[in-house]
Write a protein that holds these residues in place. Structure first.
Motif, mmCIF file in Angstrom:
data_model
loop_
_atom_site.group_PDB
_atom_site.id
_atom_site.type_symbol
_atom_site.label_atom_id
_atom_site.label_comp_id
_atom_site.label_asym_id
_atom_site.label_seq_id
_atom_site.Cartn_x
_atom_site.Cartn_y
_atom_site.Cartn_z
ATOM 1 N N VAL A 57 0.850 -1.188 0.000
ATOM 2 C CA VAL A 57 0.000 0.000 0.000
ATOM 3 C C VAL A 57 0.886 1.239 0.000
ATOM 4 O O VAL A 57 1.793 1.369 0.835
ATOM 5 N N VAL A 58 0.629 2.134 -0.940
ATOM 6 C CA VAL A 58 1.316 3.426 -0.976
ATOM 7 C C VAL A 58 0.295 4.488 -0.585
ATOM 8 O O VAL A 58 -0.700 4.692 -1.278
ATOM 9 N N SER A 59 0.520 5.134 0.559
ATOM 10 C CA SER A 59 -0.397 6.178 1.012
ATOM 11 C C SER A 59 0.390 7.220 1.799
ATOM 12 O O SER A 59 1.616 7.179 1.836
ATOM 13 N N PRO A 81 1.869 9.117 13.011
ATOM 14 C CA PRO A 81 1.679 9.815 11.743
ATOM 15 C C PRO A 81 0.211 10.015 11.364
ATOM 16 O O PRO A 81 -0.085 10.612 10.333
ATOM 17 N N PHE A 82 -0.719 9.504 12.188
ATOM 18 C CA PHE A 82 -2.133 9.518 11.824
ATOM 19 C C PHE A 82 -2.856 10.726 12.422
ATOM 20 O O PHE A 82 -2.394 11.344 13.377
ATOM 21 N N LYS A 83 -4.040 11.026 11.839
ATOM 22 C CA LYS A 83 -4.855 12.146 12.287
ATOM 23 C C LYS A 83 -6.260 11.669 12.619
ATOM 24 O O LYS A 83 -6.696 10.621 12.136
ATOM 25 N N CYS A 110 -4.722 -2.814 8.935
ATOM 26 C CA CYS A 110 -3.687 -3.819 9.146
ATOM 27 C C CYS A 110 -4.242 -5.167 8.724
ATOM 28 O O CYS A 110 -5.415 -5.466 8.979
ATOM 29 N N MET A 111 -3.407 -5.986 8.109
ATOM 30 C CA MET A 111 -3.832 -7.338 7.731
ATOM 31 C C MET A 111 -2.601 -8.219 7.650
ATOM 32 O O MET A 111 -1.696 -7.967 6.864
ATOM 33 N N LYS A 112 -2.544 -9.246 8.511
ATOM 34 C CA LYS A 112 -1.424 -10.175 8.490
ATOM 35 C C LYS A 112 -1.873 -11.518 9.060
ATOM 36 O O LYS A 112 -2.876 -11.601 9.779
ATOM 37 N N TRP A 113 -1.128 -12.557 8.774
ATOM 38 C CA TRP A 113 -1.488 -13.894 9.211
ATOM 39 C C TRP A 113 -1.127 -14.101 10.670
ATOM 40 O O TRP A 113 -0.027 -13.763 11.110
ATOM 41 N N ASP A 114 -2.068 -14.631 11.442
ATOM 42 C CA ASP A 114 -1.875 -14.937 12.854
ATOM 43 C C ASP A 114 -1.607 -16.433 12.972
ATOM 44 O O ASP A 114 -2.522 -17.253 12.956
ATOM 45 N N ASP A 136 2.315 -4.727 14.844
ATOM 46 C CA ASP A 136 1.476 -4.573 13.651
ATOM 47 C C ASP A 136 2.039 -3.504 12.730
ATOM 48 O O ASP A 136 2.497 -2.446 13.180
ATOM 49 N N GLU A 137 1.981 -3.771 11.413
ATOM 50 C CA GLU A 137 2.290 -2.760 10.409
ATOM 51 C C GLU A 137 0.972 -2.095 10.028
ATOM 52 O O GLU A 137 0.130 -2.701 9.361
ATOM 53 N N ALA A 138 0.770 -0.856 10.467
ATOM 54 C CA ALA A 138 -0.475 -0.134 10.224
ATOM 55 C C ALA A 138 -0.266 0.899 9.128
ATOM 56 O O ALA A 138 0.771 1.559 9.077
ATOM 57 N N VAL A 139 -1.278 1.048 8.269
ATOM 58 C CA VAL A 139 -1.140 1.963 7.140
ATOM 59 C C VAL A 139 -2.408 2.793 6.992
ATOM 60 O O VAL A 139 -3.520 2.324 7.280
#
Length: 204
Positions: free
Chosen positions: A33-35, A67-69, A76-80, A134-137
């Protein structure tokens, strides 16, 4: 001699280089994801129990600051592997706050988090709230200028493709797909009598 193409090179003396270019093939599974913002979760203040009180919120701190407002949608989406399931959330930032010890944080309502069965023989339902690591975007926002996303994937139902999304103001991509390069499966346009197919370039 202009070019020298070798498979292996061993030097036993010195080498003088005016410009050295090193190339590497990089890889990732899933999607990219590029944001306008992304961060790794450092600390979480909240419970994954369904017994949270009305009005309670989940507070999240990130590495390298927040970095969020308020109004952003964080995904976030990853395998548990522990529970053999997908750990995911797409939650709206309720507010931004500051803690004297840990610094700036984002605050989320519990309503945005789904439930799942916890591990063990007596598995109980728990909330899928953010976790450390978690990698949050940023994936959408009610804030102008933060509603665009470029999504690159080769691992979903219609791979591979590069997709440009504009006007993402909720936790949904319905009606915001502007351009797609690659697989056109699952794309729909009334000018083309419904569902598209094959591969190509689509833009509205």
């Amino acid at each position: 001699l202009s070019y020298l193409d070798l498979d292996n090179l061993t030097l036993r003396g010195s080498m003088t280089v005016y410009e050295l270019l090193i190339k590497q093939i990089r890889a990732t599974n899933g999607g990219i994801v590029v944001s306008a913002a992304n961060a790794r979760v450092k600390r979480v203040d909240g419970t994954d129990s369904l017994a949270h009180l009305p009005g309670d919120t989940v507070k999240v701190w990130y590495e390298q600051g927040n970095p969020f407002k308020a109004g952003d949608f964080v995904r976030c989406m990853k395998w548990d592997t522990a529970h053999n399931r997908m750990h995911q959330y797409w939650a709206k930032v309720k507010a931004i706050g500051t803690d004297a010890t840990y610094g700036n944080y984002t605050e989320f309502d519990y309503a945005y988090f789904d439930t799942y069965k916890g591990g063990g023989p007596a598995a109980i339902e728990r909330l899928d709230i953010p976790r450390v690591g978690d990698e949050a975007v940023l994936f959408g926002s009610t804030v102008s200028g933060r509603q665009g996303v470029i999504y690159i994937t080769a691992a979903e139902d219609e791979p591979p493709c590069i997709e440009v999304l504009e006007g993402v103001t909720t936790n949904s991509i319905e009606g915001v797909q502007r351009t797609r390069l690659g697989s056109l499966k699952q794309m729909s346009d009334t000018d083309f009598d419904g569902l598209l197919g094959g591969s190509g370039l689509y833009s509205d």
